[in-house]
Design a protein around this motif. Structure first.
Motif, short mmCIF file in Angstrom:
data_model
loop_
_atom_site.label_atom_id
_atom_site.label_comp_id
_atom_site.label_asym_id
_atom_site.label_seq_id
_atom_site.Cartn_x
_atom_site.Cartn_y
_atom_site.Cartn_z
N ILE A 1 6.31 -5.58 7.98
CA ILE A 1 5.59 -6.56 7.16
C ILE A 1 6.28 -6.89 5.84
O ILE A 1 5.94 -7.89 5.20
CB ILE A 1 4.15 -6.10 6.87
CG1 ILE A 1 4.13 -4.88 5.95
CG2 ILE A 1 3.40 -5.84 8.16
CD1 ILE A 1 2.74 -4.46 5.52
N LEU A 2 7.23 -6.05 5.39
CA LEU A 2 7.84 -6.25 4.09
C LEU A 2 9.15 -7.01 4.19
O LEU A 2 9.90 -6.85 5.16
CB LEU A 2 8.09 -4.90 3.40
CG LEU A 2 6.87 -4.05 3.08
CD1 LEU A 2 7.30 -2.73 2.45
CD2 LEU A 2 5.91 -4.80 2.15
N THR A 3 9.43 -7.83 3.20
CA THR A 3 10.71 -8.51 3.13
C THR A 3 11.77 -7.53 2.66
O THR A 3 11.47 -6.52 2.02
CB THR A 3 10.67 -9.68 2.13
OG1 THR A 3 10.37 -9.15 0.83
CG2 THR A 3 9.63 -10.70 2.52
N GLY A 4 13.01 -7.83 3.02
CA GLY A 4 14.12 -7.02 2.52
C GLY A 4 14.16 -5.62 3.09
O GLY A 4 14.84 -4.76 2.54
N GLY B 1 6.03 -11.32 -3.87
CA GLY B 1 7.03 -11.93 -3.00
C GLY B 1 7.67 -10.96 -2.03
O GLY B 1 8.80 -11.18 -1.58
N LEU B 2 6.95 -9.91 -1.66
CA LEU B 2 7.52 -8.86 -0.83
C LEU B 2 6.95 -8.82 0.58
O LEU B 2 7.24 -7.88 1.33
CB LEU B 2 7.31 -7.50 -1.51
CG LEU B 2 7.94 -7.35 -2.90
CD1 LEU B 2 7.53 -6.02 -3.53
CD2 LEU B 2 9.44 -7.46 -2.82
N LEU B 3 6.13 -9.82 0.95
CA LEU B 3 5.48 -9.80 2.25
C LEU B 3 6.11 -10.85 3.16
O LEU B 3 6.28 -11.99 2.76
CB LEU B 3 3.98 -10.08 2.07
CG LEU B 3 3.01 -9.56 3.13
CD1 LEU B 3 3.10 -8.05 3.23
CD2 LEU B 3 1.59 -9.99 2.79
N ARG B 4 6.44 -10.45 4.40
CA ARG B 4 7.08 -11.40 5.32
C ARG B 4 6.09 -11.99 6.33
O ARG B 4 6.46 -12.87 7.11
CB ARG B 4 8.22 -10.73 6.07
CG ARG B 4 7.81 -9.70 7.09
CD ARG B 4 8.94 -9.34 8.04
NE ARG B 4 10.03 -8.63 7.37
CZ ARG B 4 11.09 -8.17 8.01
NH1 ARG B 4 11.21 -8.37 9.31
NH2 ARG B 4 12.04 -7.52 7.36
#
Length: 231
Positions: free
Chosen positions: A184-187, A136-139
């Motif tokens: 590319i990463l969330t957060g 769940g870490l990819l935007r």
């Protein structure tokens, strides 16, 4: 069925070709030179590799596998983002430590065709990106993330290879890596003042119109702004 003799001959040819590539670059990989270095007749190359492109693909894969053998023992960690970072660093290290093989894999692309070794490397990258997505870490999509990471890393390596070693930017790889990961990463949290380089670039672009400053002051301020922009 491939015999042991054929396998031994193939290995000897690849070892000879790899040595020639490291010593003379791609121009040294003529079928005649490789045959002579391996102690075989030229027809043996065509029987084992089909044509010169087949030989070049095999040499690229040979160099790639030789490098990765010592790296595969590391294995994945429990942190897919850290594995992505580590994969980037290994990619850069491979390219700079074996530039002849890297250019053979990535620097001589033909329309719609990449070497099997390059495709294997891309598949390994994609598997790590898929783990990042599963956490769940990819935007962005896996496809876009993998392509962006690969294209940027490849550009960094080819740029550094083309730059004399004493003139290389030691921070280029880490800066490019972190920029891509932030995209590319969330957060991804932007640190306070992270827009300062952008402001410096904008001010630097309009500096020539600052007639209130003397020429010497503009030169000095331009130097400061360039340093801020590159920090």
């Amino acid at each position: 069925m491939v015999t042991k003799v054929a396998m031994d001959t193939r290995e000897r040819i690849l070892q000879a070709a790899a040595a020639l590539l490291a010593a003379e670059g791609r121009d040294g990989l003529s079928t005649r030179a490789v045959s002579a270095a391996a102690g075989v007749q030229p027809p043996a190359l065509y029987r084992l590799f089909g044509d010169k492109d087949g030989l070049l693909d095999a040499v690229a894969a040979y160099g790639f596998d030789e490098y990765l053998t010592s790296k595969r023992a590391l294995g994945p960690t429990g942190d897919p983002v850290e594995d992505l970072r580590r994969g980037w660093d290994l990619h850069i290290e491979f390219g700079l430590s074996r530039p002849e093989f890297y250019v053979l894999m990535y620097g001589d692309a033909h329309l719609g065709r990449t070497s099997p070794a390059a495709r294997e490397g891309e598949a390994m990258l994609r598997s790590v990106v898929e783990r990042v997505a599963a956490a769940g870490l990819l935007r962005v999509s896996v496809e876009r993330a993998a392509r962006l990471v690969h294209a940027t890393a490849m550009g960094v390596v080819l740029s550094l290879i083309a730059t004399p070693e004493e003139e290389r930017d030691a921070e280029l790889s880490a800066t490019a890596r972190d920029t891509v990961l932030n995209r590319i990463l969330t957060g991804a949290v932007e640190p306070a003042g992270s827009d300062l380089p952008e402001r410096a670039v904008a001010l630097r672009a309009g500096l020539d119109g600052a007639t209130v400053l003397t020429e010497a002051e503009r030169v000095l301020l331009a130097e400061w702004l360039d340093r801020i922009a590159d920090a």
